[in-house]
Motif scaffolding. Structure first.
Motif, PDB file in Angstrom:
ATOM      1  N   PHE A  94      36.450  34.386  22.574  1.00 45.15           N
ATOM      2  CA  PHE A  94      37.680  35.162  22.480  1.00 45.15           C
ATOM      3  C   PHE A  94      37.580  36.287  23.518  1.00 45.15           C
ATOM      4  O   PHE A  94      36.495  36.818  23.773  1.00 45.15           O
ATOM      5  CB  PHE A  94      37.835  35.737  21.079  1.00 45.15           C
ATOM      6  N   LEU A  95      38.704  36.645  24.108  1.00 45.07           N
ATOM      7  CA  LEU A  95      38.698  37.566  25.243  1.00 45.07           C
ATOM      8  C   LEU A  95      39.711  38.684  25.038  1.00 45.07           C
ATOM      9  O   LEU A  95      40.733  38.494  24.364  1.00 45.07           O
ATOM     10  CB  LEU A  95      39.027  36.805  26.532  1.00 45.07           C
ATOM     11  N   GLU A  96      39.433  39.833  25.620  1.00 51.10           N
ATOM     12  CA  GLU A  96      40.355  40.961  25.551  1.00 51.10           C
ATOM     13  C   GLU A  96      41.289  40.944  26.755  1.00 51.10           C
ATOM     14  O   GLU A  96      40.862  40.666  27.880  1.00 51.10           O
ATOM     15  CB  GLU A  96      39.571  42.271  25.479  1.00 51.10           C
ATOM     16  N   LEU A  97      42.536  41.263  26.502  1.00 48.98           N
ATOM     17  CA  LEU A  97      43.566  41.148  27.535  1.00 48.98           C
ATOM     18  C   LEU A  97      43.223  41.982  28.776  1.00 48.98           C
ATOM     19  O   LEU A  97      43.288  41.486  29.907  1.00 48.98           O
ATOM     20  CB  LEU A  97      44.918  41.588  26.961  1.00 48.98           C
ATOM     21  N   GLU A  98      42.841  43.207  28.574  1.00 46.36           N
ATOM     22  CA  GLU A  98      42.580  44.079  29.723  1.00 46.36           C
ATOM     23  C   GLU A  98      41.310  43.683  30.462  1.00 46.36           C
ATOM     24  O   GLU A  98      41.212  43.884  31.681  1.00 46.36           O
ATOM     25  CB  GLU A  98      42.535  45.538  29.282  1.00 46.36           C
ATOM     26  N   THR A  99      40.347  43.129  29.754  1.00 44.59           N
ATOM     27  CA  THR A  99      39.129  42.645  30.417  1.00 44.59           C
ATOM     28  C   THR A  99      39.463  41.525  31.386  1.00 44.59           C
ATOM     29  O   THR A  99      39.026  41.524  32.544  1.00 44.59           O
ATOM     30  CB  THR A  99      38.104  42.145  29.380  1.00 44.59           C
ATOM     31  N   VAL A 100      40.254  40.565  30.923  1.00 49.26           N
ATOM     32  CA  VAL A 100      40.631  39.438  31.774  1.00 49.26           C
ATOM     33  C   VAL A 100      41.523  39.917  32.917  1.00 49.26           C
ATOM     34  O   VAL A 100      41.370  39.481  34.066  1.00 49.26           O
ATOM     35  CB  VAL A 100      41.327  38.335  30.947  1.00 49.26           C
ATOM     36  N   ALA A 101      42.436  40.839  32.626  1.00 47.32           N
ATOM     37  CA  ALA A 101      43.311  41.382  33.679  1.00 47.32           C
ATOM     38  C   ALA A 101      42.478  42.060  34.767  1.00 47.32           C
ATOM     39  O   ALA A 101      42.753  41.905  35.964  1.00 47.32           O
ATOM     40  CB  ALA A 101      44.309  42.367  33.083  1.00 47.32           C
ATOM     41  N   GLY A 102      41.447  42.789  34.365  1.00 48.19           N
ATOM     42  CA  GLY A 102      40.581  43.447  35.332  1.00 48.19           C
ATOM     43  C   GLY A 102      39.819  42.464  36.193  1.00 48.19           C
ATOM     44  O   GLY A 102      39.661  42.673  37.411  1.00 48.19           O
ATOM     45  N   LEU A 103      39.359  41.386  35.590  1.00 47.28           N
ATOM     46  CA  LEU A 103      38.630  40.361  36.349  1.00 47.28           C
ATOM     47  C   LEU A 103      39.566  39.636  37.324  1.00 47.28           C
ATOM     48  O   LEU A 103      39.165  39.316  38.444  1.00 47.28           O
ATOM     49  CB  LEU A 103      37.976  39.371  35.388  1.00 47.28           C
ATOM     50  N   LEU A 104      40.788  39.388  36.886  1.00 48.19           N
ATOM     51  CA  LEU A 104      41.760  38.767  37.796  1.00 48.19           C
ATOM     52  C   LEU A 104      42.016  39.669  39.005  1.00 48.19           C
ATOM     53  O   LEU A 104      42.057  39.197  40.144  1.00 48.19           O
ATOM     54  CB  LEU A 104      43.069  38.487  37.060  1.00 48.19           C
ATOM     55  N   ALA A 105      42.166  40.952  38.756  1.00 47.10           N
ATOM     56  CA  ALA A 105      42.381  41.889  39.856  1.00 47.10           C
ATOM     57  C   ALA A 105      41.175  41.907  40.789  1.00 47.10           C
ATOM     58  O   ALA A 105      41.322  41.927  42.018  1.00 47.10           O
ATOM     59  CB  ALA A 105      42.647  43.286  39.299  1.00 47.10           C
ATOM     60  N   GLU A 106      39.977  41.877  40.211  1.00 46.26           N
ATOM     61  CA  GLU A 106      38.762  41.876  41.020  1.00 46.26           C
ATOM     62  C   GLU A 106      38.668  40.614  41.875  1.00 46.26           C
ATOM     63  O   GLU A 106      38.138  40.639  42.998  1.00 46.26           O
ATOM     64  CB  GLU A 106      37.543  41.996  40.100  1.00 46.26           C
ATOM     65  N   ALA A 107      39.205  39.510  41.357  1.00 44.81           N
ATOM     66  CA  ALA A 107      39.165  38.232  42.083  1.00 44.81           C
ATOM     67  C   ALA A 107      40.257  38.123  43.141  1.00 44.81           C
ATOM     68  O   ALA A 107      40.280  37.149  43.897  1.00 44.81           O
ATOM     69  CB  ALA A 107      39.289  37.075  41.098  1.00 44.81           C
ATOM     70  N   GLY A 108      41.157  39.088  43.187  1.00 47.45           N
ATOM     71  CA  GLY A 108      42.184  39.062  44.224  1.00 47.45           C
ATOM     72  C   GLY A 108      43.565  38.681  43.741  1.00 47.45           C
ATOM     73  O   GLY A 108      44.377  38.169  44.510  1.00 47.45           O
ATOM     74  N   PHE A 109      43.846  38.936  42.451  1.00 52.68           N
ATOM     75  CA  PHE A 109      45.177  38.673  41.894  1.00 52.68           C
ATOM     76  C   PHE A 109      45.875  39.979  41.554  1.00 52.68           C
ATOM     77  O   PHE A 109      45.231  40.987  41.233  1.00 52.68           O
ATOM     78  CB  PHE A 109      45.078  37.824  40.621  1.00 52.68           C
ATOM     79  N   ILE A 110      47.183  39.946  41.591  1.00 53.28           N
ATOM     80  CA  ILE A 110      48.007  41.057  41.118  1.00 53.28           C
ATOM     81  C   ILE A 110      48.631  40.614  39.795  1.00 53.28           C
ATOM     82  O   ILE A 110      49.408  39.651  39.762  1.00 53.28           O
ATOM     83  CB  ILE A 110      49.106  41.403  42.134  1.00 53.28           C
ATOM     84  N   VAL A 111      48.257  41.274  38.711  1.00 53.92           N
ATOM     85  CA  VAL A 111      48.761  40.899  37.388  1.00 53.92           C
ATOM     86  C   VAL A 111      50.150  41.496  37.207  1.00 53.92           C
ATOM     87  O   VAL A 111      50.333  42.720  37.246  1.00 53.92           O
ATOM     88  CB  VAL A 111      47.806  41.376  36.281  1.00 53.92           C
ATOM     89  N   GLY A 112      51.133  40.633  37.016  1.00 53.96           N
ATOM     90  CA  GLY A 112      52.514  41.088  36.926  1.00 53.96           C
ATOM     91  C   GLY A 112      53.063  41.174  35.514  1.00 53.96           C
ATOM     92  O   GLY A 112      54.019  41.894  35.265  1.00 53.96           O
ATOM     93  N   ALA A 113      52.462  40.431  34.572  1.00 56.35           N
ATOM     94  CA  ALA A 113      52.973  40.435  33.195  1.00 56.35           C
ATOM     95  C   ALA A 113      51.835  40.175  32.220  1.00 56.35           C
ATOM     96  O   ALA A 113      50.946  39.370  32.478  1.00 56.35           O
ATOM     97  CB  ALA A 113      54.072  39.387  33.028  1.00 56.35           C
ATOM     98  N   ARG A 114      51.903  40.884  31.105  1.00 57.21           N
ATOM     99  CA  ARG A 114      50.953  40.710  30.004  1.00 57.21           C
ATOM    100  C   ARG A 114      51.751  40.430  28.745  1.00 57.21           C
ATOM    101  O   ARG A 114      52.773  41.081  28.510  1.00 57.21           O
ATOM    102  CB  ARG A 114      50.112  41.968  29.796  1.00 57.21           C
ATOM    103  N   LEU A 115      51.282  39.506  27.933  1.00 60.19           N
ATOM    104  CA  LEU A 115      52.004  39.157  26.712  1.00 60.19           C
ATOM    105  C   LEU A 115      51.008  38.804  25.622  1.00 60.19           C
ATOM    106  O   LEU A 115      49.987  38.161  25.889  1.00 60.19           O
ATOM    107  CB  LEU A 115      52.950  37.976  26.979  1.00 60.19           C
TER     108      LEU A 115
END
Length: 212
Positions: A170-191
């Protein structure tokens, strides 16, 4: 980081449950209205390009997208799942592969979805997996990731009467969002949403991101 033996546990477990998984889960988009809406966003963002379904299982999401006219490539670790997906959804292409070594060329896909597939990765594998997803996406390509929300790890040794050996992280939303940003993604929506009555009773998280 986990070794290949750990991914072998996941592969073998899904091989064993593949047919029953298809019977139980293959029609789930009929009641998953949020998922259908988000998949529609991904399909529109792809603008006629190829959409990757990463960790496609029996191919029901790929098949749904293909049924709406999208060009889709599904990828799964389990060869039995891939065989099942090819049988059930001939309108899409399916490949056997690992999230850490995707069987795809650089920039091959206009968009990608990873629905409940990163939950089988160890925490240290998430960033490399997201970097690999970025590699196979075109510039500005869209990525939708879904997962169970929380911090626990559930290990199953029995699943629908079958012997398995698989972990669900199980994963936390902000943890995954941070990893996506670190990998070179711009997170546009969270739900976030609660479980539907027909599915496992876990809270669900979705992140919609764009490759930079």
């Amino acid at each position: 980081m986990s070794n290949s033996a750990d991914h072998g546990r996941v592969r073998a477990s899904y091989d064993v449950v593949a047919e029953e998984y298809q019977e139980r889960v293959g029609g789930e988009l009929a009641f998953k209205v949020v998922d259908r809406a988000l998949l529609g966003v991904v399909e529109e963002a792809a603008a006629g390009g190829v959409v990757a379904d990463l960790g496609c299982g029996p191919g029901h999401v790929a098949g749904w997208l293909a049924g709406r006219g999208a060009k889709v490539v599904g990828v799964d670790l389990s060869p039995v799942m891939v065989e099942l997906a090819r049988r059930e959804h001939p309108g899409a292409e399916f490949r056997e592969g690992d999230l850490l070594r995707l069987p795809a060329a650089d920039g091959e896909f206009a968009a990608a979805v990873a629905l409940y597939s990163v939950i089988h990765l160890e925490p240290a594998e998430l960033l490399p997996a997201f970097a690999e997803m970025r590699r196979v996406l075109q510039p500005s390509g869209t990525l939708l990731v879904a997962f169970h929300l929380g911090t626990e790890v559930r290990r199953l040794d029995e699943w629908w009467g079958h012997q398995v050996d698989v972990d669900f992280h199980f994963l936390e939303l902000e943890t995954v969002a941070g990893l996506l940003a670190e990998a070179g993604f711009i997170v546009g929506a969270r739900l976030e949403r609660e479980a539907y009555p027909e599915e496992a009773q876990t809270r669900r998280g979705y992140l919609l991101a764009r490759r930079d």
